[in-house]
Design a protein around this motif. Structure first.
Motif, mmCIF file in Angstrom:
data_model
loop_
_atom_site.group_PDB
_atom_site.id
_atom_site.type_symbol
_atom_site.label_atom_id
_atom_site.label_comp_id
_atom_site.label_asym_id
_atom_site.label_seq_id
_atom_site.Cartn_x
_atom_site.Cartn_y
_atom_site.Cartn_z
ATOM 1 N N ASP A 1 0.820 -1.215 0.000
ATOM 2 C CA ASP A 1 0.000 0.000 0.000
ATOM 3 C C ASP A 1 0.853 1.264 0.000
ATOM 4 O O ASP A 1 0.565 2.214 -0.733
ATOM 5 C CB ASP A 1 -0.931 -0.008 1.214
ATOM 6 N N VAL B 1 2.251 1.886 -3.376
ATOM 7 C CA VAL B 1 1.287 2.519 -4.288
ATOM 8 C C VAL B 1 1.294 4.029 -4.083
ATOM 9 O O VAL B 1 1.290 4.808 -5.046
ATOM 10 C CB VAL B 1 -0.122 1.934 -4.081
ATOM 11 N N GLU B 2 1.316 4.469 -2.830
ATOM 12 C CA GLU B 2 1.360 5.904 -2.557
ATOM 13 C C GLU B 2 2.620 6.528 -3.167
ATOM 14 O O GLU B 2 2.558 7.602 -3.785
ATOM 15 C CB GLU B 2 1.322 6.157 -1.055
ATOM 16 N N PRO C 1 -2.832 3.009 8.973
ATOM 17 C CA PRO C 1 -3.228 1.628 8.666
ATOM 18 C C PRO C 1 -4.344 1.096 9.547
ATOM 19 O O PRO C 1 -5.142 0.261 9.104
ATOM 20 C CB PRO C 1 -1.933 0.838 8.866
ATOM 21 N N TRP D 1 -8.575 2.690 5.484
ATOM 22 C CA TRP D 1 -7.306 2.412 4.806
ATOM 23 C C TRP D 1 -7.498 1.686 3.464
ATOM 24 O O TRP D 1 -6.965 2.125 2.444
ATOM 25 C CB TRP D 1 -6.400 1.612 5.735
ATOM 26 N N PRO D 2 -8.264 0.591 3.384
ATOM 27 C CA PRO D 2 -8.438 -0.076 2.073
ATOM 28 C C PRO D 2 -9.093 0.829 1.034
ATOM 29 O O PRO D 2 -8.657 0.872 -0.126
ATOM 30 C CB PRO D 2 -9.320 -1.292 2.401
ATOM 31 N N HIS E 1 -6.749 3.393 -0.351
ATOM 32 C CA HIS E 1 -5.774 2.906 -1.331
ATOM 33 C C HIS E 1 -6.428 2.495 -2.647
ATOM 34 O O HIS E 1 -5.748 2.426 -3.673
ATOM 35 C CB HIS E 1 -4.915 1.812 -0.708
ATOM 36 N N ASP E 2 -7.715 2.268 -2.624
ATOM 37 C CA ASP E 2 -8.425 2.174 -3.899
ATOM 38 C C ASP E 2 -8.375 3.528 -4.616
ATOM 39 O O ASP E 2 -8.181 3.596 -5.836
ATOM 40 C CB ASP E 2 -9.877 1.769 -3.671
ATOM 41 N N TRP F 1 -6.039 5.803 -4.141
ATOM 42 C CA TRP F 1 -4.654 5.974 -4.593
ATOM 43 C C TRP F 1 -4.447 5.283 -5.938
ATOM 44 O O TRP F 1 -3.767 5.816 -6.822
ATOM 45 C CB TRP F 1 -3.679 5.402 -3.556
ATOM 46 N N ALA F 2 -5.018 4.106 -6.103
ATOM 47 C CA ALA F 2 -4.879 3.389 -7.376
ATOM 48 C C ALA F 2 -5.549 4.146 -8.510
ATOM 49 O O ALA F 2 -5.023 4.191 -9.641
ATOM 50 C CB ALA F 2 -5.475 1.984 -7.248
#
Length: 216
Positions: free
Chosen positions: A114, A117-118, A171, A176-177, A180-181, A183-184
């Motif tokens: 994760d 990805v950032e 985290p 958090w999940p 990061h979606d 972020w993607a």
């Protein structure tokens, strides 16, 4: 044509700036171990985000080309020249980020995938910003302006982003999940912007060709 470009492109890369950013990032990543204290998870996360930003600020200078006005009319198109620059630096950047993760305190390190990805989003945003500046202006060294814009965005986004689009969460946060979606999504959007801004504008291309081969 590409093998002939390797030497000239390699010599024009901003190695000093990249090396300075990389060295500073490694020193910061190693600082907690050097201090002998185990930081809290939020401290390690903040540290890694800061290191990722430093690396992105170095990448903001990657497309700086003092000879830009001389290379614009050559047969090798700009996307290939830019891709060659990135291809030369990408393996080193990947090794650098791996070293950063290994140097960070393992007990408090956030999920590696994760946080990577950032870091990738920041790096691609820097490249997209540089490509945009190159496409829209005649500036041969857009790096300082792109780095300043990236730094300003890194300060303002956490303050101004709505709660529904929170990106910088810890985290243990249940968001958090989902963060990061997002972020993607940002990674994909930045890659698209970079791709769109890669080609030479046809109008400017034609004017430069006429300026080189046409009447004075």
């Amino acid at each position: 044509m590409t093998p002939a470009l390797v030497g000239p492109v390699w010599r024009t890369l901003p190695w000093r700036g990249l090396a300075a950013a990389g060295t500073l990032g490694l020193l910061l990543a190693a600082a907690p171990d050097a201090a002998g204290a185990e930081p809290a998870s939020w401290e390690t996360l903040t540290l890694l985000r800061g290191v990722a930003l430093i690396g992105a600020l170095g990448l903001a200078f990657l497309l700086d080309d003092p000879a830009r006005n001389l290379t614009a009319p050559v047969p090798t198109r700009r996307p290939l020249r830019q891709a060659l620059r990135v291809a030369m630096v990408a393996p080193l950047a990947a090794l650098w980020w791996t070293a950063v993760l290994l140097l960070a305190p393992s007990a408090s390190r956030p999920p590696a995938g994760d946080i990577t990805v950032e870091a990738a989003v920041l790096g691609v945003l820097a490249l997209a910003g540089a490509a945009t500046a190159v496409r829209l202006t005649d500036e041969a060294r857009p790096g300082p302006s792109v780095a300043a814009a990236l730094l300003l965005a890194a300060v303002l986004v956490p303050l101004l982003a709505p709660e529904s689009w929170a990106l910088f969460v810890p985290p243990e946060d249940p968001r958090w999940p989902a963060a990061h979606d997002r972020w993607a999504v940002l990674l994909a959007a930045a890659a698209v912007v970079w791709g769109v801004c890669g080609p030479e504008p046809l109008g400017r291309w034609g004017r430069r060709l006429r300026g080189v081969g046409g009447p004075a």
